[in-house]
Design a protein around this motif. Structure first.
Motif, PDB file in Angstrom:
ATOM      1  N   GLU A  58       6.744  10.944   9.847  1.00  0.00           N
ATOM      2  CA  GLU A  58       7.004  12.266   9.278  1.00  0.00           C
ATOM      3  C   GLU A  58       6.463  12.363   7.854  1.00  0.00           C
ATOM      4  N   LYS A  59       6.652  11.299   7.066  1.00  0.00           N
ATOM      5  CA  LYS A  59       6.142  11.323   5.696  1.00  0.00           C
ATOM      6  C   LYS A  59       4.618  11.364   5.686  1.00  0.00           C
ATOM      7  N   ALA A  60       3.993  10.509   6.505  1.00  0.00           N
ATOM      8  CA  ALA A  60       2.531  10.489   6.552  1.00  0.00           C
ATOM      9  C   ALA A  60       1.991  11.816   7.087  1.00  0.00           C
ATOM     10  N   ALA A  61       2.697  12.410   8.050  1.00  0.00           N
ATOM     11  CA  ALA A  61       2.282  13.704   8.585  1.00  0.00           C
ATOM     12  C   ALA A  61       2.337  14.782   7.507  1.00  0.00           C
ATOM     13  N   SER A  62       3.342  14.696   6.643  1.00  0.00           N
ATOM     14  CA  SER A  62       3.451  15.668   5.555  1.00  0.00           C
ATOM     15  C   SER A  62       2.310  15.524   4.557  1.00  0.00           C
ATOM     16  N   MET A  63       1.627  14.368   4.612  1.00  0.00           N
ATOM     17  CA  MET A  63       0.471  14.106   3.764  1.00  0.00           C
ATOM     18  C   MET A  63      -0.834  14.351   4.537  1.00  0.00           C
ATOM     19  N   ASN A  64      -0.697  15.051   5.664  1.00  0.00           N
ATOM     20  CA  ASN A  64      -1.850  15.451   6.489  1.00  0.00           C
ATOM     21  C   ASN A  64      -2.574  14.281   7.133  1.00  0.00           C
ATOM     22  N   ASN A  65      -1.838  13.250   7.512  1.00  0.00           N
ATOM     23  CA  ASN A  65      -2.434  12.146   8.253  1.00  0.00           C
ATOM     24  C   ASN A  65      -2.485  12.503   9.732  1.00  0.00           C
ATOM     25  N   ALA A  66      -3.681  12.642  10.274  1.00  0.00           N
ATOM     26  CA  ALA A  66      -3.850  13.099  11.654  1.00  0.00           C
ATOM     27  C   ALA A  66      -3.226  12.147  12.662  1.00  0.00           C
ATOM     28  N   ALA A 112       0.835  -1.205   0.000  1.00  0.00           N
ATOM     29  CA  ALA A 112       0.000   0.000   0.000  1.00  0.00           C
ATOM     30  C   ALA A 112       0.871   1.257   0.000  1.00  0.00           C
ATOM     31  N   ALA A 113       1.942   1.229   0.786  1.00  0.00           N
ATOM     32  CA  ALA A 113       2.845   2.378   0.863  1.00  0.00           C
ATOM     33  C   ALA A 113       3.533   2.626  -0.471  1.00  0.00           C
ATOM     34  N   ASP A 114       3.842   1.562  -1.188  1.00  0.00           N
ATOM     35  CA  ASP A 114       4.475   1.697  -2.501  1.00  0.00           C
ATOM     36  C   ASP A 114       3.578   2.446  -3.481  1.00  0.00           C
ATOM     37  N   LYS A 115       2.293   2.433  -3.219  1.00  0.00           N
ATOM     38  CA  LYS A 115       1.338   3.192  -4.047  1.00  0.00           C
ATOM     39  C   LYS A 115       1.087   4.576  -3.444  1.00  0.00           C
ATOM     40  N   ASN A 116       1.907   4.936  -2.466  1.00  0.00           N
ATOM     41  CA  ASN A 116       1.801   6.228  -1.784  1.00  0.00           C
ATOM     42  C   ASN A 116       0.502   6.354  -0.993  1.00  0.00           C
ATOM     43  N   TYR A 117      -0.024   5.224  -0.548  1.00  0.00           N
ATOM     44  CA  TYR A 117      -1.220   5.231   0.285  1.00  0.00           C
ATOM     45  C   TYR A 117      -0.805   5.575   1.706  1.00  0.00           C
ATOM     46  N   VAL A 118      -1.299   6.677   2.217  1.00  0.00           N
ATOM     47  CA  VAL A 118      -0.804   7.223   3.474  1.00  0.00           C
ATOM     48  C   VAL A 118      -1.060   6.291   4.659  1.00  0.00           C
ATOM     49  N   GLY A 119      -2.161   5.529   4.620  1.00  0.00           N
ATOM     50  CA  GLY A 119      -2.423   4.580   5.705  1.00  0.00           C
ATOM     51  C   GLY A 119      -1.359   3.510   5.789  1.00  0.00           C
ATOM     52  N   GLY A 120      -0.893   3.019   4.640  1.00  0.00           N
ATOM     53  CA  GLY A 120       0.168   2.018   4.634  1.00  0.00           C
ATOM     54  C   GLY A 120       1.473   2.582   5.176  1.00  0.00           C
TER      55      GLY A 120
END
Length: 268
Positions: free
Chosen positions: A136-144, A106-114
């Motif tokens: 940090e990466k997920a936070a930069s994608m606005n993951n609360a 999932a992360a390889d598809k840039n899915y923030v949850g993964g």
């Protein structure tokens, strides 16, 4: 003596990620890229709705089949959900190796949850430095959830120097993105309760903890019950304290059970 809810990083963390599998697996993250699979999103959404109904009926094996079908066809949301099932033992035994495999897909598809969940796996193993780049990466994608985790890093002095004000800033950012983020609501309430990064204010703590309780967050339930029992930030009300904590105690939470016993035996 009754037990106060203290800010133990592992307890806070585990409560957050074990409290609502459906929310974490299916609905807390927006995919930033479109998955290239054999289903349109219009086709996928009814399947996820069907899966949620199966979970409500405790039909995990049938839910797994739906996830696996979509995940094999490249749907990042399903891949993330499949990983969550392996992480929390919904498909049988807990299998962190399989969980990581599907989170990575999932992360390889840039899915923030993964991305966020890869950080979770590292964090649970005590690999805080390795987990940090994922958050940090997920936070930069606005993951609360990841923003909230960065707050916990600063709150507890993990990797960074302990900084309560910076922690509170992260918790507030998480709320700005997701007003119902139970852990961030709880953490803000605790900041006011203990006066960390902000002037101690039991009344404000009560307001934030009540919001977290409304999201069925168990740590907030325990803390709010304690406030009613002790009369901090609210008029003392032992009956209300028992009303709040008893359902959690009935579910087997040991801290809730111990506090409930104290409330009943020592009402004054």
């Amino acid at each position: 003596m009754w037990i106060k809810t203290k800010k133990n990083v592992f307890l806070v963390f585990l409560t957050l990620f074990l409290s609502s599998f459906i929310l974490v697996a299916c609905g807390n993250s927006a995919n930033t890229t479109k998955s290239k699979d054999n289903h349109s999103q219009q086709d996928v959404n009814p399947l996820f709705e069907k899966e949620q109904n199966l979970f409500d009926e405790d039909k995990y094996e049938d839910a797994y089949k739906i996830f696996k079908q979509l995940a094999d066809q490249g749907d990042a949301k399903a891949q993330n959900a499949l990983g969550n099932g392996y992480q929390h033992g919904f498909w049988g035994e807990t299998d962190l190796k399989q969980a990581k495999k599907w989170f990575q897909k999932a992360a390889d598809k840039n899915y923030v949850g993964g991305i966020h969940n890869l950080g979770i796996l590292e964090f649970l193993k005590g690999n805080y430095k390795q987990a940090l780049p994922y958050f940090e990466k997920a936070a930069s994608m606005n993951n609360a959830d990841s923003i909230n985790m960065l707050g916990i890093y600063h709150q507890e002095g993990i990797v960074f120097e302990q900084d309560y004000k910076k922690a509170l800033s992260y918790f507030s950012q998480a709320i700005d993105i997701d007003a119902d983020n139970a852990s961030a609501l709880f953490n803000i309430g605790q900041a006011y309760y203990y006066g960390e990064g902000v002037e101690q204010d039991y009344k404000k703590a009560f307001v934030w903890l009540t919001k977290s309780v409304n999201q069925d967050y168990s740590l907030a339930q325990i803390q709010l019950a304690e406030m009613y029992f002790s009369g901090k930030g609210v008029n003392k009300n032992v009956v209300k304290a028992i009303e709040i904590i008893k359902p959690l105690a009935d579910l087997g939470d040991p801290k809730a059970q111990q506090n409930l016993k104290w409330y009943i035996e020592h009402p004054n």
